[in-house]
Design a protein around this motif. Structure first.
Motif, PDB file in Angstrom:
ATOM      1  N   GLU A  72       0.828  -1.197   0.000  1.00  9.92           N
ATOM      2  CA  GLU A  72       0.000   0.000   0.000  1.00  9.92           C
ATOM      3  C   GLU A  72       0.870   1.258   0.000  1.00  9.92           C
ATOM      4  N   GLY A  73       1.987   1.224   0.709  1.00 18.20           N
ATOM      5  CA  GLY A  73       2.903   2.366   0.751  1.00 18.20           C
ATOM      6  C   GLY A  73       3.512   2.650  -0.617  1.00 18.20           C
TER       7      GLY A  73
ATOM      8  N   GLU B   2       0.878   4.401  -2.712  1.00 21.77           N
ATOM      9  CA  GLU B   2       0.729   5.813  -2.327  1.00 21.77           C
ATOM     10  C   GLU B   2       1.901   6.643  -2.848  1.00 21.77           C
ATOM     11  N   ASN B   3       3.099   6.101  -2.780  1.00 24.14           N
ATOM     12  CA  ASN B   3       4.289   6.794  -3.272  1.00 24.14           C
ATOM     13  C   ASN B   3       4.174   7.029  -4.776  1.00 24.14           C
TER      14      ASN B   3
ATOM     15  N   LYS C 135       1.378   7.243  -6.555  1.00 19.67           N
ATOM     16  CA  LYS C 135       0.344   8.250  -6.772  1.00 19.67           C
ATOM     17  C   LYS C 135       0.896   9.648  -6.525  1.00 19.67           C
ATOM     18  N   ARG C 136       1.667   9.795  -5.445  1.00 22.97           N
ATOM     19  CA  ARG C 136       2.253  11.093  -5.120  1.00 22.97           C
ATOM     20  C   ARG C 136       3.194  11.552  -6.224  1.00 22.97           C
TER      21      ARG C 136
ATOM     22  N   GLN D 139       1.203  12.927  -9.076  1.00 26.37           N
ATOM     23  CA  GLN D 139       0.589  14.210  -8.789  1.00 26.37           C
ATOM     24  C   GLN D 139       1.620  15.351  -8.839  1.00 26.37           C
TER      25      GLN D 139
END
Length: 182
Positions: free
Chosen positions: A169-170, A173-174, A176-177, A180
């Motif tokens: 999951e981490g 998220e990384n 996705k960041r 962005q």
């Protein structure tokens, strides 16, 4: 209603042969004998006649039935083609004509520009900005490659096959960041 049995006399060899045949064909001797008699009656065979003539007559009868079925099928096909030609195609042609008129009316006419050819504009990017963009692209390629490598195809016994992403999951998220921030 209870059926009564009746005795018929056969030669021993014929009776043994009938018993063996009956084991393969029917449940009981009576069922087997009735099935054999039904077969001969249905097909119009007489055991005393020559079988080749009876079979020939049966084949000719089946051929006639087959030819009749083929003629009926061809007639049905002809009816369907006639319906297609007289009803479906004209309707489609009318609809296409209406739609083409509507499309022609909606398309704005382009104004013709003078045929002056302007020199192409060159855009220059500062070297530092170019290098940063190249670094970001390299990082994005590397992370995208990592994500693609961790995708596996799952084919369950029931249902449609699907893709499974095997990252934590981490890491997701990384990723996705990173997208962005670009």
């Amino acid at each position: 209603m209870i059926e009564r049995f009746y005795t018929i006399r056969f030669k021993r060899h014929t009776a043994q042969r009938f018993k063996q045949f009956s084991k393969r064909v029917g449940k009981t001797y009576s069922h087997t004998l009735e099935a054999v008699m039904d077969f001969f009656e249905w097909h119009g065979f007489v055991p005393s006649d020559r079988m080749d003539q009876s079979f020939l007559q049966e084949i000719l009868k089946n051929q006639k039935l087959t030819q009749t079925a083929i003629k009926r099928t061809e007639a049905s096909i002809a009816i369907i083609r006639d319906i297609e030609i007289t009803q479906t195609k004209p309707t489609n042609a009318i609809l296409e004509a209406l739609l083409q008129q509507k499309v022609k009316q909606e398309i704005p006419k382009m104004e013709q520009r003078p045929s002056k050819q302007e020199p192409p504009i060159e855009i220059t990017v500062p070297k530092i900005r170019y290098e940063r963009l190249m670094d970001k692209m390299g990082m994005l390629k590397k992370e995208s490659h990592y994500v693609v490598e961790n995708i596996t195809m799952v084919k369950p016994s029931f249902g449609k096959p699907y893709l499974r992403l095997d990252i934590t999951e981490g890491e997701l998220e990384n990723y996705k960041r990173t997208l962005q921030n670009l």
